[in-house]
Design an enzyme around this catalytic site. Structure first.
Site, PDB file in Angstrom:
ATOM      1  N   GLU A 101      -0.871  -8.813   4.918  1.00  0.00           N
ATOM      2  CA  GLU A 101      -0.686  -8.914   6.375  1.00  0.00           C
ATOM      3  C   GLU A 101      -2.014  -8.888   7.127  1.00  0.00           C
ATOM      4  O   GLU A 101      -2.073  -9.177   8.313  1.00  0.00           O
ATOM      5  CB  GLU A 101       0.259  -7.808   6.877  1.00  0.00           C
ATOM      6  N   HIS A 118      -3.398  -5.875   0.975  1.00  0.00           N
ATOM      7  CA  HIS A 118      -2.743  -6.057   2.275  1.00  0.00           C
ATOM      8  C   HIS A 118      -2.665  -7.522   2.693  1.00  0.00           C
ATOM      9  O   HIS A 118      -3.553  -8.003   3.402  1.00  0.00           O
ATOM     10  CB  HIS A 118      -3.535  -5.302   3.347  1.00  0.00           C
ATOM     11  N   CYS A 178       0.828  -1.202   0.000  1.00  0.00           N
ATOM     12  CA  CYS A 178       0.000   0.000   0.000  1.00  0.00           C
ATOM     13  C   CYS A 178       0.872   1.265   0.000  1.00  0.00           C
ATOM     14  O   CYS A 178       1.585   1.498  -0.952  1.00  0.00           O
ATOM     15  CB  CYS A 178      -0.965  -0.064   1.185  1.00  0.00           C
TER      16      CYS A 178
END
Lengths: 81, 224
Positions: free
Chosen positions: B196, B194, B86
């Site tokens: 994560e 994302h 990002c």
């Protein structure tokens, strides 16, 4: 004192969704004569020292003010004393 | 194995990134502040998402001048894995570690939702634990994730296999559905989604896990 006006705008072939939204808003307000809006950035730089200024501005643009992948730039130098 | 998670003023996905790495076996991870000038001793560097320096000027444009970025340039040149997610992707582009740029989303909206991605190349240190063309669901959360590059750059990215992730249903106008790319050496990854955020089924999915395992495998094989 000198005033340097730096205009940064998206390259012609790059879509400008922000400009498109502004165009639509203007049309809604009845300003139908506007065909296209392109939104850019305007920087004012003030300096007393204009030694080698053109090449220094070019360097500032290249290193920070402009992302050359997507943006074009032009600038003018005015005596603002 | 040691992982650095960079922290800039305005980073806000740093805890998620650290948390994801903490799930990996035998991984020691720590935050590295933007003012640090060395990344010595680390095996992987993660540049997390957020709004570094308030997104002033252009997303990532100011962060790239942080002292730690000089160390990151050298780290990347050494061939060790760097992952930017990002805002981290935006920073890597501004720093010239990756090619192209990210524009305002085509529809102008900030988009925050799970998005389907396809693994376009699984022969990389970041995607080896996925199967080719595997479709993943990974959330996106950005206002400026509309990837742009010129046709010549695209042809090069494509022929070198540098496009690792593509959107199934392009949410933001990204050129050729590009969601994530790597550099020509293959050790620097930038992606808007994302991974994560999808590492625990309790939190909605685990499609991000293989990415971390891929990097781990790469590092372990290298030292073995």
């Amino acid at each position: 004192m000198y005033k340097i006006k730096v205009h940064v705008y998206l390259k012609e072939n790059i879509l400008d969704p922000q400009g498109k939204a502004v165009t639509n808003a203007l049309h809604q307000l009845g300003f139908n004569e506007v065909q296209t809006v392109r939104v850019g950035k305007y920087f004012q730089l003030f300096t007393d020292n204009v030694d080698d200024i053109e090449s220094r501005i070019k360097s500032m643009c290249q290193k920070l003010l402009v992302n050359e992948v997507i943006e074009d730039v032009d600038f003018t130098i005015e005596n603002a004393a | 194995m040691k992982v650095a998670v960079l922290v800039f003023p305005g980073s806000n996905c740093d805890q998620d990134m650290l948390g994801a790495w903490q799930l990996m076996p035998k991984v020691e991870c720590q935050y590295v502040f933007h003012s640090e000038s060395s990344l010595e001793g680390f095996d992987v560097v993660a540049v997390p998402g957020g709004f570094s320096y308030g997104d002033y000027l252009r997303c990532g444009a100011i962060a790239r001048f942080s002292p730690v970025m000089k160390a990151l340039q050298e780290f990347a040149e050494s061939g060790k894995p760097v992952i930017g997610v990002c805002n981290g992707f935006q920073i890597l582009l501004e720093a010239g570690l990756l090619e192209g740029a990210l524009l305002r989303n085509e529809g102008l909206s900030f988009i925050c939702r799970p998005e389907k991605l396809r693994v376009a190349n699984n022969h990389s240190m970041f995607t080896s634990a996925y199967s080719e063309n595997q479709v993943l669901e990974i959330p996106i959360a950005h206002g400026e994730g509309n990837y742009y590059c010129d046709a010549e750059t695209y042809a090069r990215l494509k022929s070198n296999g540098q496009i690792l992730f593509e959107y199934e249903n392009n949410p933001n106008g990204s050129f050729m559905n590009i969601a994530g790319i790597c550099n020509s050496k293959g050790n620097v990854l930038g992606m808007m989604p994302h991974p994560e955020r999808v590492v625990e089924s309790l939190l909605g999915g685990t499609d991000g896990l293989p990415l971390f395992h891929s990097i781990l495998n790469f590092c372990q094989h290298k030292t073995a």
